[in-house]
Design a protein around this motif. Sequence first.
Motif, PDB file in Angstrom:
ATOM      1  N   GLY A 425      44.475  29.200  23.063  1.00 53.53           N
ATOM      2  CA  GLY A 425      45.558  29.320  23.887  1.00 53.53           C
ATOM      3  C   GLY A 425      45.891  28.353  24.879  1.00 53.53           C
ATOM      4  O   GLY A 425      45.660  27.214  24.695  1.00 53.53           O
ATOM      5  N   GLY A 426      45.981  28.701  26.138  1.00 54.77           N
ATOM      6  CA  GLY A 426      46.100  27.614  27.208  1.00 54.77           C
ATOM      7  C   GLY A 426      45.427  28.002  28.263  1.00 54.77           C
ATOM      8  O   GLY A 426      44.484  28.925  28.326  1.00 54.77           O
ATOM      9  N   GLY A 427      45.705  27.368  29.411  1.00 56.75           N
ATOM     10  CA  GLY A 427      45.089  27.934  30.649  1.00 56.75           C
ATOM     11  C   GLY A 427      45.562  28.955  31.516  1.00 56.75           C
ATOM     12  O   GLY A 427      45.959  28.704  32.534  1.00 56.75           O
ATOM     13  N   GLU A 428      45.806  29.998  30.589  1.00 54.43           N
ATOM     14  CA  GLU A 428      46.498  31.353  31.317  1.00 54.43           C
ATOM     15  C   GLU A 428      45.382  32.105  32.008  1.00 54.43           C
ATOM     16  O   GLU A 428      45.031  33.106  31.219  1.00 54.43           O
ATOM     17  CB  GLU A 428      47.412  32.073  30.414  1.00 54.43           C
ATOM     18  N   THR A 429      45.061  31.510  32.962  1.00 55.32           N
ATOM     19  CA  THR A 429      43.776  32.585  33.893  1.00 55.32           C
ATOM     20  C   THR A 429      44.728  33.491  34.853  1.00 55.32           C
ATOM     21  O   THR A 429      45.779  33.250  35.225  1.00 55.32           O
ATOM     22  CB  THR A 429      43.087  31.565  34.274  1.00 55.32           C
ATOM     23  N   ALA A 430      44.018  34.166  35.236  1.00 58.77           N
ATOM     24  CA  ALA A 430      44.429  35.060  36.548  1.00 58.77           C
ATOM     25  C   ALA A 430      44.744  34.184  37.716  1.00 58.77           C
ATOM     26  O   ALA A 430      45.926  34.622  38.292  1.00 58.77           O
ATOM     27  CB  ALA A 430      43.173  36.207  37.081  1.00 58.77           C
ATOM     28  N   SER A 431      44.065  32.880  37.908  1.00 56.55           N
ATOM     29  CA  SER A 431      44.477  32.184  39.120  1.00 56.55           C
ATOM     30  C   SER A 431      45.841  31.529  38.543  1.00 56.55           C
ATOM     31  O   SER A 431      46.182  30.874  39.453  1.00 56.55           O
ATOM     32  CB  SER A 431      43.539  31.254  39.396  1.00 56.55           C
ATOM     33  N   SER A 432      46.475  31.320  37.448  1.00 57.37           N
ATOM     34  CA  SER A 432      47.481  30.591  37.044  1.00 57.37           C
ATOM     35  C   SER A 432      48.953  31.304  37.201  1.00 57.37           C
ATOM     36  O   SER A 432      49.844  30.752  37.002  1.00 57.37           O
ATOM     37  CB  SER A 432      47.341  30.041  35.780  1.00 57.37           C
ATOM     38  N   LEU A 485      33.444  24.366  37.984  1.00 59.33           N
ATOM     39  CA  LEU A 485      34.324  24.607  36.791  1.00 59.33           C
ATOM     40  C   LEU A 485      34.199  26.178  37.332  1.00 59.33           C
ATOM     41  O   LEU A 485      35.309  26.721  37.066  1.00 59.33           O
ATOM     42  CB  LEU A 485      33.886  24.295  35.524  1.00 59.33           C
ATOM     43  N   GLU A 486      33.429  26.988  37.207  1.00 60.26           N
ATOM     44  CA  GLU A 486      33.055  28.398  37.445  1.00 60.26           C
ATOM     45  C   GLU A 486      33.602  28.644  38.673  1.00 60.26           C
ATOM     46  O   GLU A 486      34.438  29.686  38.675  1.00 60.26           O
ATOM     47  CB  GLU A 486      31.452  28.612  37.363  1.00 60.26           C
ATOM     48  N   GLU A 487      33.698  28.168  39.691  1.00 56.07           N
ATOM     49  CA  GLU A 487      34.180  28.344  40.968  1.00 56.07           C
ATOM     50  C   GLU A 487      35.672  28.205  40.896  1.00 56.07           C
ATOM     51  O   GLU A 487      36.465  29.145  41.505  1.00 56.07           O
ATOM     52  CB  GLU A 487      33.746  27.323  42.232  1.00 56.07           C
ATOM     53  N   LEU A 488      36.229  27.266  39.959  1.00 58.00           N
ATOM     54  CA  LEU A 488      37.670  27.325  39.792  1.00 58.00           C
ATOM     55  C   LEU A 488      38.276  28.216  39.100  1.00 58.00           C
ATOM     56  O   LEU A 488      39.150  28.547  39.187  1.00 58.00           O
ATOM     57  CB  LEU A 488      37.997  25.683  39.396  1.00 58.00           C
ATOM     58  N   SER A 489      37.448  28.626  38.129  1.00 56.20           N
ATOM     59  CA  SER A 489      37.858  29.664  36.913  1.00 56.20           C
ATOM     60  C   SER A 489      36.738  30.447  36.502  1.00 56.20           C
ATOM     61  O   SER A 489      35.923  30.062  35.541  1.00 56.20           O
ATOM     62  CB  SER A 489      38.612  28.576  35.791  1.00 56.20           C
ATOM     63  N   PRO A 490      36.523  31.282  37.114  1.00 56.29           N
ATOM     64  CA  PRO A 490      35.382  32.285  36.836  1.00 56.29           C
ATOM     65  C   PRO A 490      35.742  32.816  35.287  1.00 56.29           C
ATOM     66  O   PRO A 490      36.479  33.235  34.906  1.00 56.29           O
ATOM     67  CB  PRO A 490      35.474  33.225  37.997  1.00 56.29           C
ATOM     68  N   THR A 491      34.341  32.936  34.720  1.00 54.93           N
ATOM     69  CA  THR A 491      34.501  33.604  33.518  1.00 54.93           C
ATOM     70  C   THR A 491      34.136  34.913  33.803  1.00 54.93           C
ATOM     71  O   THR A 491      33.444  35.658  34.491  1.00 54.93           O
ATOM     72  CB  THR A 491      33.415  32.872  32.538  1.00 54.93           C
ATOM     73  N   THR A 492      34.641  35.678  32.701  1.00 56.92           N
ATOM     74  CA  THR A 492      34.550  37.185  32.798  1.00 56.92           C
ATOM     75  C   THR A 492      33.243  37.629  31.805  1.00 56.92           C
ATOM     76  O   THR A 492      33.047  37.118  30.784  1.00 56.92           O
ATOM     77  CB  THR A 492      35.756  38.078  32.431  1.00 56.92           C
TER      78      THR A 492
END
Length: 493
Positions: A425-432, A485-492
């Motif tokens: 998909g794309g960078g559709e994360t909670a932070s985005s 990377l984990e700090e910027l975009s934490p994995t679930t």
Amino acid sequence: MPAPPSSCLPPAFLLQQQHHYYHIRRQHLKQRGGGPLRLLPLALTAFTTFFGSSSFKASGSAGGTTGQGLSAAAMPLAAASSSSSSSEATMSTCLNHATAAADLDMIKRLIPPLTDTARKGQMGKVGILGGSQDFTGAPFYAGMASLKLGGDLCYIFTADEAAGPIKGYSPELMVTSVYSAKALGVGRRTGGATEEGGGGKGSSVLRLFNRTVGRGREEEEEALVTRFVEQVTSFFPKLHVLVVGPGLGRDPLVMEATHRILLEAKHQALPVVIDADGLWLVAHAPDVLHDYPSAGGGEGGEGGGKVGGVVVTPNLIEFARLQAGLEGASIADAVPSRKAPQPRDVMRVAQALSGEKGKVTVLLKGKEDIVADGQRYLVVREEGSKRRSGGLGDILAGSMGVLMHWSALVLKAQSGGGEGEEGAGGGETASSSSCEARRLEARDTVLWACGTASFIARRASREAFKEKRRSMTAPDAIAHLGPVLEELSPTTP
């Protein structure tokens, strides 16, 4: 728009030199039938390093600054390229947002989420053309950076003499020997081409060796170069991005093969990152990047089955060489200007390298990293390491290869492409979510990919320095890519 003052226009004789250089090149290729490009290898450069200085710089928009008000260093060819540009294209636009937090949101947007449905290879298949019998660490650092950042697969194309050591460094790297330094005669050449200005009047970047070789040996060299090229280009269908230059060396036949590989990459619209010794080639033959398809197959390129886009990553001395090569001045004598380059200077070089229809992005490494194409720019001020150990530039190059692919995934998701055949998909994360109103534009894809890679590499090296201080080396920075990377975009879980 009023005409620029005459003091800002390029001298006519420099434009004549530029025309003379291209005339010489066309004549040589016609006579030789595209035969070997043999450039004189001078002293090998040290590993490319980059400097650190607190986030993206929110420099004010330079919307009122035109492409003509630049230093003389990059002016001549930029003037030639801007002759075909619209008035909008000659305006410099800063992409930094009003706050560092807004820039950070865009960075987070480029990081794709991990899902249960992902397949091997979707997060990035990076190829690295580099390494030589003398330099085996650089491609290793670039390759491991691409994997530790989150890319899935890394292929390294190198000399037979370097393949064994690199394989021994890590079993995670897929290493292919594409030439033999012994068979090619690397390091055993007598005589050489004189480097008299890198394309200026009365000289040619294609000047042949001042030595006599038998016709049989010349045919043998051509066969070896052809095999070298075919070995690398046969992997293009598997790759998302190709990184060219780390530890490559400057042997003339290696440079010739690399030149042909870049031309084929351009033909196939394969995204490319050029660093280190790859920049030596570009300085001597800048037209190899002319009309390179732009990212997304938008303005400046057809795209085809790939997404296009090419980035060059010079440090200050390499930037000075690019300027010299574009001007027709001596590349061997090039030195950085005492005045720090400004975004408009970087934009001018990017414009000149792009040709009439392409788009080249330049990431100038320095106290602040400046990322620019011919129209728009970003400035990265994230603090890095106070230790400038060798290999940090290779880490940036490998990271950038992955981010170029990830930015393409974001574009695909925005267009409703979903997972498709090759990408997730794309960078559709909670932070985005806060970025929804600010979609990533196709023309800014590579700029933000470079800015994000710079940000992450700087932060990783800073964290490594905090831990190791004076003993910090490149592997320490690589070890911190994952945590950053984990700090910027934490994995679930």
